[in-house]
Design a protein around this motif. Structure first.
Motif, PDB file in Angstrom:
ATOM      1  N   GLN A 153      -1.306 -11.548  -8.607  1.00  0.00           N
ATOM      2  CA  GLN A 153      -1.407 -10.440  -7.647  1.00  0.00           C
ATOM      3  C   GLN A 153      -0.641  -9.219  -8.129  1.00  0.00           C
ATOM      4  O   GLN A 153      -1.090  -8.081  -7.945  1.00  0.00           O
ATOM      5  N   SER A 212      -2.157  -5.544  -8.925  1.00  0.00           N
ATOM      6  CA  SER A 212      -1.602  -4.284  -8.403  1.00  0.00           C
ATOM      7  C   SER A 212      -1.373  -3.281  -9.525  1.00  0.00           C
ATOM      8  O   SER A 212      -1.672  -2.087  -9.379  1.00  0.00           O
ATOM      9  N   THR A 270      -3.262   0.289  -9.978  1.00  0.00           N
ATOM     10  CA  THR A 270      -2.530   1.548 -10.165  1.00  0.00           C
ATOM     11  C   THR A 270      -3.079   2.320 -11.362  1.00  0.00           C
ATOM     12  O   THR A 270      -3.300   3.542 -11.299  1.00  0.00           O
TER      13      THR A 270
END
Length: 544
Positions: free
Chosen positions: A207, A211, A215
């Motif tokens: 996870q 992320s 980004t």
């Protein structure tokens, strides 16, 4: 007299003339088809002159002259052979709503080929024919007038094309790679959930990786938006021959030409540049503009995969039927079935490939190896692998028959001599009979390639698409993605010629794609023929 006729008929000369006439007629028909394709296909790349006509009502028409014909049922005492009309490609589809226009010759007051008119190839809406009124950067005018605007526009188009390549690289390679990695981490998390291995630490790491990737994704999206704004920074105000204006972002222009102002050598150079762009670029405008490189790549890759699949099975089946199987009723029935299989319509093979390869085999593979991706299928949908296997099944009778013919041509003494020298049956097959039968095997491969390259109907059910956003070959492991859909030259011809929203404008692309398909078939066949001749010389030299 009757004796002379009987003597002439019995000599067989008439039959020889009939055979020669049939061969000549066949060659003429094939040559005529090839000539038609070459004339219409190769002529597509030539920068045609622009003709500006002034009509008797005061209006003007500007475009490429595409032909002249007699108007049906227009014969009058003044025009006993009928009135004529000319066909112009006027472009400017967004202004006129059409690409071509017929003009009666009696309505033409004058015609000229001015050097200052230009053809603008756009990324959308086809060509625009006209002149430049001004070039602007935002609200600021950079250049005014046709001549000054032309000088200012050329470097801006080159900059816009470079910027467009950067945008495509960012979309395909950078953002595409990030999406690939995000999807991989999502599937990995899903796989852990299905296996009941909810390792909190590993899931948290995945996870966190997702992320970070998201980004990076948003960062590159902002860069992409900035490049898109930069692409639309400059604009050009174009005016068609009757004074109607059209403002166009420079980023929407692929290239601008003044064909009436080009000499012969400039046109020759532009001709080869256009030819290369069609072979190397991706399609645009619903496949009616741009290039056909994905279709060429997909066609060649499909044929290579099909060849790798069909030759081993066809050769092994022929070896068994000819060398190992006991000759009897069952073998005769199998041979009859193989020969009949060659006459089955190709669409039937497509239905079989859809039901067996795609749904049965592909669906089973998804359930066993890709459960985390379900219900989205991986191999349980059309792809280049299943299309290649379907064509391999379609062409395997040709390989079997050709291989059997090659095996039957091997002298019996070769077999007996090999066995007499102490070789086993397998060694005799591998080192003596197979090399001698190799020309026949390669002949079967040539025939299989020739048939499979142009097949379309089975592919429509097993993996071919109108436009494939990703090629089956890239830098992601395992590099060759058999599950992906692909483009094909034959289907491209069908789609552009019969499914295009603007058939008349797409007609030149049909001839171009047909010409390229014929060239691909010739290249593949010549490669197989060269391989066959090389193997023949090699084994003849080794036998001596």
């Amino acid at each position: 007299m009757s004796d002379r006729i009987k003597k002439f008929l019995s000599s067989g000369t008439l039959f020889v003339w009939f055979c020669g006439t049939a061969v000549a007629a066949s060659l003429l028909m094939v040559g005529g088809v090839l000539l038609l394709i070459m004339v219409n296909g190769l002529g597509f790349f030539w920068p045609h002159a622009l003709v500006e006509m002034t009509l008797t009502d005061g209006t003007r028409v500007l475009g490429e002259l595409k032909g002249e014909e007699v108007i049906p049922h227009s014969a009058t005492p003044e025009f006993p052979e009928g009135k004529t009309r000319v066909r112009l490609k006027v472009g400017n589809r967004d202004l006129y709503g059409l690409d071509f226009r017929w003009v009666d010759t009696e309505h033409i007051a004058s015609a000229d080929s001015p050097k200052d008119v230009a053809a603008f190839e756009r990324r959308e809406w086809g060509n625009f024919y006209g002149r430049i009124r001004e070039v602007s950067r935002g609200e600021d005018v950079v250049a005014t007038g046709n001549q000054e605007g032309w000088k200012a526009l050329q470097p801006l188009i080159e900059q816009a094309n470079d910027l467009q390549e950067e945008i495509e690289h960012l979309q395909r390679d950078v953002i595409g790679d990030i999406n690939f990695e995000i999807e991989g981490t999502r599937l990995r998390i899903r796989e852990l959930e299905l296996r009941g291995q909810d390792d909190a630490r590993e899931v948290a790491e995945l996870q966190a990786m997702t992320s970070q990737l998201e980004t990076q994704y948003h960062k590159h999206v902002e860069t992409l938006r900035a490049l898109s704004r930069q692409l639309d920074e400059y604009s050009v105000l174009l005016v068609e021959t009757n004074g109607q204006e059209k403002r166009l972002p420079v980023g929407q222009i692929v290239k601008a030409l003044r064909p009436n102002d080009m000499d012969f050598f400039e046109k020759i150079l532009r001709y080869f540049m256009n030819f290369w762009s069609v072979l190397s670029e991706e399609p645009r405008e619903a496949n009616t503009e741009g290039g056909i490189s994905p279709a060429i790549f997909g066609t060649v890759m499909m044929v290579l995969i099909m060849s790798v699949a069909v030759v081993p099975f066809g050769v092994l089946a022929a070896f068994y039927l000819r060398e190992y199987a006991k000759q009897g009723l069952i073998v005769r029935v199998i041979r009859i079935a193989v020969n009949n299989l060659a006459g089955v319509p190709s669409i039937v093979f497509g239905v079989f490939g859809l039901g067996f390869f795609v749904y049965a085999v592909g669906g089973t593979i998804d359930n066993l190896f890709y459960p985390e991706a379900l219900p989205t299928p991986t191999f349980g949908t059309g792809g280049i692998l299943w299309a290649s296997f379907t064509l391999a099944l379609l062409t395997v009778p040709v390989v079997i028959v050709s291989t059997e013919e090659g095996l039957s041509a091997v002298p019996r003494e070769y077999r007996e001599g090999s066995l007499a020298l102490g070789a086993t049956k397998f060694e005799s097959m591998l080192r003596v009979i197979l090399p001698c039968a190799l020309p026949g095997i390669l002949t079967g491969l040539i025939l299989a390639v020739a048939r499979a390259t142009g097949e379309v109907a089975p592919l429509m059910l097993t993996g071919v698409v109108k436009l494939a956003p990703a090629l089956p070959l890239d830098h992601h492991f395992p590099f060759l993605h058999f599950e992906r859909k692909f483009m094909h030259l034959g289907f491209h011809i069908f789609d552009v010629g019969f499914q295009s929203p603007n058939v008349e404008a797409a007609k030149p692309m049909v001839y171009v794609t047909t010409l390229v398909l014929v060239m691909v078939v010739i290249v593949l066949n010549l490669s197989a023929v060269a391989l066959r001749n090389y193997m023949q010389k090699k084994f003849k030299a080794s036998a001596v």
